[in-house]
Scaffold this motif. Structure first.
Motif, PDB file in Angstrom:
ATOM      1  N   GLY A  26       0.801  -1.202   0.000  1.00 61.65           N
ATOM      2  CA  GLY A  26       0.000   0.000   0.000  1.00 61.65           C
ATOM      3  C   GLY A  26       0.836   1.254   0.000  1.00 61.65           C
ATOM      4  O   GLY A  26       0.324   2.346   0.077  1.00 61.65           O
ATOM      5  N   ALA A  27       2.121   1.098  -0.082  1.00 56.21           N
ATOM      6  CA  ALA A  27       3.024   2.236   0.019  1.00 56.21           C
ATOM      7  C   ALA A  27       3.480   2.731  -1.348  1.00 56.21           C
ATOM      8  O   ALA A  27       4.576   3.210  -1.512  1.00 56.21           O
ATOM      9  CB  ALA A  27       4.224   1.847   0.865  1.00 56.21           C
ATOM     10  N   HIS A  28       2.656   2.614  -2.350  1.00 57.01           N
ATOM     11  CA  HIS A  28       2.944   3.104  -3.691  1.00 57.01           C
ATOM     12  C   HIS A  28       4.199   2.439  -4.230  1.00 57.01           C
ATOM     13  O   HIS A  28       4.712   1.489  -3.669  1.00 57.01           O
ATOM     14  CB  HIS A  28       3.062   4.636  -3.672  1.00 57.01           C
ATOM     15  CG  HIS A  28       2.888   5.294  -5.002  1.00 57.01           C
ATOM     16  ND1 HIS A  28       1.708   5.227  -5.706  1.00 57.01           N
ATOM     17  CD2 HIS A  28       3.731   6.026  -5.749  1.00 57.01           C
ATOM     18  CE1 HIS A  28       1.849   5.905  -6.828  1.00 57.01           C
ATOM     19  NE2 HIS A  28       3.068   6.400  -6.877  1.00 57.01           N
ATOM     20  N   TYR A  36       1.807  11.162  -5.888  1.00 53.11           N
ATOM     21  CA  TYR A  36       1.832  10.916  -4.458  1.00 53.11           C
ATOM     22  C   TYR A  36       0.570  11.471  -3.824  1.00 53.11           C
ATOM     23  O   TYR A  36       0.055  12.498  -4.229  1.00 53.11           O
ATOM     24  CB  TYR A  36       3.034  11.606  -3.798  1.00 53.11           C
ATOM     25  CG  TYR A  36       4.366  11.153  -4.327  1.00 53.11           C
ATOM     26  CD1 TYR A  36       4.877   9.918  -3.974  1.00 53.11           C
ATOM     27  CD2 TYR A  36       5.110  11.959  -5.173  1.00 53.11           C
ATOM     28  CE1 TYR A  36       6.105   9.492  -4.440  1.00 53.11           C
ATOM     29  CE2 TYR A  36       6.343  11.548  -5.642  1.00 53.11           C
ATOM     30  CZ  TYR A  36       6.839  10.313  -5.279  1.00 53.11           C
ATOM     31  OH  TYR A  36       8.048   9.897  -5.734  1.00 53.11           O
ATOM     32  N   ASP A  38       0.234  11.784  -0.001  1.00 54.02           N
ATOM     33  CA  ASP A  38       0.770  11.524   1.329  1.00 54.02           C
ATOM     34  C   ASP A  38      -0.322  11.439   2.390  1.00 54.02           C
ATOM     35  O   ASP A  38      -0.297  10.560   3.247  1.00 54.02           O
ATOM     36  CB  ASP A  38       1.768  12.614   1.709  1.00 54.02           C
ATOM     37  CG  ASP A  38       2.932  12.699   0.733  1.00 54.02           C
ATOM     38  OD1 ASP A  38       3.235  11.696   0.066  1.00 54.02           O
ATOM     39  OD2 ASP A  38       3.538  13.784   0.647  1.00 54.02           O
ATOM     40  N   ARG A  41      -2.106   8.174   2.534  1.00 53.38           N
ATOM     41  CA  ARG A  41      -1.331   7.124   3.194  1.00 53.38           C
ATOM     42  C   ARG A  41      -1.383   7.277   4.713  1.00 53.38           C
ATOM     43  O   ARG A  41      -1.447   6.289   5.439  1.00 53.38           O
ATOM     44  CB  ARG A  41       0.088   7.116   2.676  1.00 53.38           C
ATOM     45  CG  ARG A  41       0.055   6.458   1.306  1.00 53.38           C
ATOM     46  CD  ARG A  41       1.337   6.381   0.615  1.00 53.38           C
ATOM     47  NE  ARG A  41       1.202   5.760  -0.690  1.00 53.38           N
ATOM     48  CZ  ARG A  41       0.347   6.088  -1.655  1.00 53.38           C
ATOM     49  NH1 ARG A  41      -0.530   7.037  -1.457  1.00 53.38           N
ATOM     50  NH2 ARG A  41       0.341   5.475  -2.817  1.00 53.38           N
ATOM     51  N   ALA A  44      -4.711   5.979   5.726  1.00 57.73           N
ATOM     52  CA  ALA A  44      -4.718   4.507   5.694  1.00 57.73           C
ATOM     53  C   ALA A  44      -4.021   3.936   6.932  1.00 57.73           C
ATOM     54  O   ALA A  44      -4.480   2.940   7.512  1.00 57.73           O
ATOM     55  CB  ALA A  44      -4.047   4.004   4.415  1.00 57.73           C
ATOM     56  N   ARG A  87       1.563  -3.385   8.502  1.00 56.30           N
ATOM     57  CA  ARG A  87       1.275  -2.491   7.366  1.00 56.30           C
ATOM     58  C   ARG A  87       1.759  -1.075   7.654  1.00 56.30           C
ATOM     59  O   ARG A  87       2.287  -0.401   6.769  1.00 56.30           O
ATOM     60  CB  ARG A  87      -0.225  -2.453   7.074  1.00 56.30           C
ATOM     61  CG  ARG A  87      -0.765  -3.671   6.411  1.00 56.30           C
ATOM     62  CD  ARG A  87      -2.218  -3.429   6.081  1.00 56.30           C
ATOM     63  NE  ARG A  87      -2.911  -4.672   5.824  1.00 56.30           N
ATOM     64  CZ  ARG A  87      -4.155  -4.759   5.428  1.00 56.30           C
ATOM     65  NH1 ARG A  87      -4.876  -3.646   5.260  1.00 56.30           N
ATOM     66  NH2 ARG A  87      -4.733  -5.922   5.210  1.00 56.30           N
ATOM     67  N   THR A  91       4.502   0.915   5.489  1.00 54.10           N
ATOM     68  CA  THR A  91       4.191   2.192   4.851  1.00 54.10           C
ATOM     69  C   THR A  91       5.204   3.254   5.246  1.00 54.10           C
ATOM     70  O   THR A  91       5.681   4.017   4.400  1.00 54.10           O
ATOM     71  CB  THR A  91       2.763   2.654   5.203  1.00 54.10           C
ATOM     72  OG1 THR A  91       1.835   1.665   4.741  1.00 54.10           O
ATOM     73  CG2 THR A  91       2.429   3.986   4.545  1.00 54.10           C
ATOM     74  N   TYR A  95       7.441   3.791   1.982  1.00 54.98           N
ATOM     75  CA  TYR A  95       6.949   5.000   1.318  1.00 54.98           C
ATOM     76  C   TYR A  95       7.583   6.256   1.895  1.00 54.98           C
ATOM     77  O   TYR A  95       8.307   6.965   1.217  1.00 54.98           O
ATOM     78  CB  TYR A  95       5.425   5.074   1.408  1.00 54.98           C
ATOM     79  CG  TYR A  95       4.850   6.297   0.735  1.00 54.98           C
ATOM     80  CD1 TYR A  95       4.723   6.354  -0.645  1.00 54.98           C
ATOM     81  CD2 TYR A  95       4.453   7.402   1.476  1.00 54.98           C
ATOM     82  CE1 TYR A  95       4.206   7.481  -1.273  1.00 54.98           C
ATOM     83  CE2 TYR A  95       3.933   8.525   0.862  1.00 54.98           C
ATOM     84  CZ  TYR A  95       3.809   8.564  -0.512  1.00 54.98           C
ATOM     85  OH  TYR A  95       3.306   9.682  -1.127  1.00 54.98           O
TER      86      TYR A  95
END
Length: 153
Positions: A26-28, A36, A38, A41, A44, A87, A91, A95
């Motif tokens: 899920g961190a691109h 992006y 941010d 994220r 999330a 997770r 992230t 990320y």
């Protein structure tokens, strides 16, 4: 082996992906795409932290129950707590620390400390069944919102 062309390489790549299993983060990506979000994220991660808190509460409620259904649910909540805390760790690492926190930033040290605090809080939430650790995780994530406010288009 004789060269079989681009189609062979494409097929080989697809097959390798099938056998290695899906990989999602899920961190691109770590490509210089410039796409992006941010704040999304951070939101999330806050959702993951809320799941960690709910799991911690339900683990406490199920503790001591010996029937099979309660034991099954207890294990499932422990696994979910671990997964969602992990997770958050991923992230932050995959990320934010690799792409968004840069040594050239004037407040680099402060950012680094705050991002590291999220990792430590997630680790603590994984290790403990006390809801205060889950709440500490949420608080440490919220502390990042100053760097990643909601983008108002």
């Amino acid at each position: 082996m004789k060269y079989l062309g681009k189609d062979f390489l494409l097929i080989l790549t697809v097959l390798a992906g099938m056998f290695m299993g899906p990989s999602w983060s899920g961190a691109h990506c770590q490509l210089p795409c410039g796409i992006y979000n941010d704040n999304a994220r951070v939101q999330a991660m806050l959702e993951d932290a809320a799941t960690v808190e709910k799991a911690t509460v339900l683990i406490a409620q199920l503790a001591g129950k010996t029937d099979a259904q309660s034991q099954n649910q207890l294990v499932r909540w422990v696994m979910n707590k671990e997964d969602h805390a992990q997770r958050v760790i991923e992230t932050i690492g995959d990320y934010f620390l690799t792409q968004r926190v840069k040594a050239s930033q004037k407040d680099y040290r402060e950012r680094l400390v705050k991002h590291h605090a999220v990792i430590v809080a997630a680790m603590q939430a994984k290790q403990h069944a006390d809801v205060r650790y889950a709440r500490d995780l949420s608080a440490s994530i919220r502390a990042l919102l100053v760097y990643y406010p909601e983008d108002k288009h």
